[in-house]
Structures are given as structure tokens and as C-alpha cells.
Design a protein around this motif. Structure first.
Motif, PDB file in Angstrom:
ATOM      1  N   ASP A 111     -35.160  -7.471  49.798  1.00 45.70           N
ATOM      2  CA  ASP A 111     -36.353  -7.395  48.962  1.00 45.70           C
ATOM      3  C   ASP A 111     -36.591  -6.005  48.366  1.00 45.70           C
ATOM      4  N   TYR A 112     -36.151  -4.976  49.044  1.00 45.39           N
ATOM      5  CA  TYR A 112     -36.394  -3.603  48.605  1.00 45.39           C
ATOM      6  C   TYR A 112     -35.053  -2.951  48.304  1.00 45.39           C
ATOM      7  N   TRP A 113     -34.987  -2.319  47.148  1.00 43.43           N
ATOM      8  CA  TRP A 113     -33.738  -1.735  46.665  1.00 43.43           C
ATOM      9  C   TRP A 113     -33.961  -0.308  46.189  1.00 43.43           C
ATOM     10  N   GLY A 114     -32.956   0.531  46.423  1.00 43.38           N
ATOM     11  CA  GLY A 114     -32.966   1.848  45.823  1.00 43.38           C
ATOM     12  C   GLY A 114     -32.461   1.781  44.391  1.00 43.38           C
ATOM     13  N   GLN A 115     -32.383   2.935  43.757  1.00 43.07           N
ATOM     14  CA  GLN A 115     -31.986   2.990  42.347  1.00 43.07           C
ATOM     15  C   GLN A 115     -30.463   3.036  42.184  1.00 43.07           C
ATOM     16  N   GLY A 116     -29.752   3.292  43.252  1.00 41.77           N
ATOM     17  CA  GLY A 116     -28.298   3.314  43.211  1.00 41.77           C
ATOM     18  C   GLY A 116     -27.727   4.709  43.022  1.00 41.77           C
ATOM     19  N   THR A 117     -26.507   4.881  43.496  1.00 39.74           N
ATOM     20  CA  THR A 117     -25.773   6.131  43.314  1.00 39.74           C
ATOM     21  C   THR A 117     -24.337   5.790  42.918  1.00 39.74           C
ATOM     22  N   GLN A 118     -23.819   6.502  41.925  1.00 35.89           N
ATOM     23  CA  GLN A 118     -22.500   6.190  41.380  1.00 35.89           C
ATOM     24  C   GLN A 118     -21.404   6.782  42.258  1.00 35.89           C
TER      25      GLN A 118
END
Length: 123
Positions: A111-118
């Protein structure tokens, strides 16, 4: 509600290592199971690894078993993903996520997600 932020991505050569970290704000991460997922360009988001709130259970996608290790430090409110022996096919945006309730290996269970890292692995 918990807010998640990933860090540690970057560019690495084949065979190299990176350590991703997932930090939380809003609520302590120790209340939550946590998963790592990744999404490559043109592909669906896929499961990478998960760890239970206590750390007693971990699961890995077959593609990363033996190379990646998920761990958590509840005193620091972080969950890390150590990635070794990286391959070009590991190139993706990596996300950490937390479910509201149940431990899951599915994207839909979170349900909860971070913005991501490449993460980019060059050949």
C-alpha cells in the motif's frame, strides 16, 4: 501512515555491488513488513525481496537468490538491500514498499511506496 524514501542507487559495472536503503517517516518502520520491487523500462514492476517486521522471515525472487540480501535495523528505522554480483538485467528503478497488514510477495499486496531509486548496471 508511513512515508518511504529509497537511497543508494547508482551506476555500477557488471559484477559490482550496491547497497540500497529504505528509510521511513511518519510511523516507525518496525511496525511493517517491507518489500523491495523493481521496474525496468517497458516491463511490469516485479518482486525482488521481502522481510517480515521482525526480520524472522525473508523471501527472494529466484533471479536474485544468492546475490541479494535484505536486512533491517529497527533501531535505525531502515531496511537495506545488499546487491552483489550485479548483472545488466538488474538495471531498473528499485522501490521499497510496505503493506498495511499482511506479508506479501505481490505488488498488489503493498500500500505504501517510495519514489524509487535508479540502479544501472553497465556491461
Amino acid at each position: 501512515q508511513v512515508q518511504l524514501v529509497e537511497s543508494g542507487g547508482g551506476l555500477v559495472q557488471t559484477g559490482g555491488s550496491l547497497r540500497l536503503s529504505c528509510a521511513a517517516s511518519g510511523r516507525t518502520l518496525s511496525f511493517y513488513h517491507v518489500g523491495w520491487f523493481r521496474q525496468a523500462p517497458g516491463k511490469e514492476r516485479e518482486f525482488v525481496a521481502a522481510i517480515s517486521w521482525s526480520g524472522s522471515r525473508t523471501d527472494y525472487a529466484d533471479s536474485v537468490k544468492g546475490r541479494f540480501t535484505i536486512s533491517r535495523d529497527n533501531s535505525k528505522n531502515t531496511v537495506d538491500l545488499q546487491m552483489n554480483s550485479l548483472k545488466p538485467e538488474d538495471t531498473a528503478v528499485y522501490y521499497c514498499a510496505a503493506p498495511t497488514n499482511y506479508y506479501s510477495l505481490r505488488v498488489s499486496g503493498y500500500d505504501y511506496w517510495g519514489q524509487g531509486t535508479q540502479v544501472t548496471v553497465s556491461s
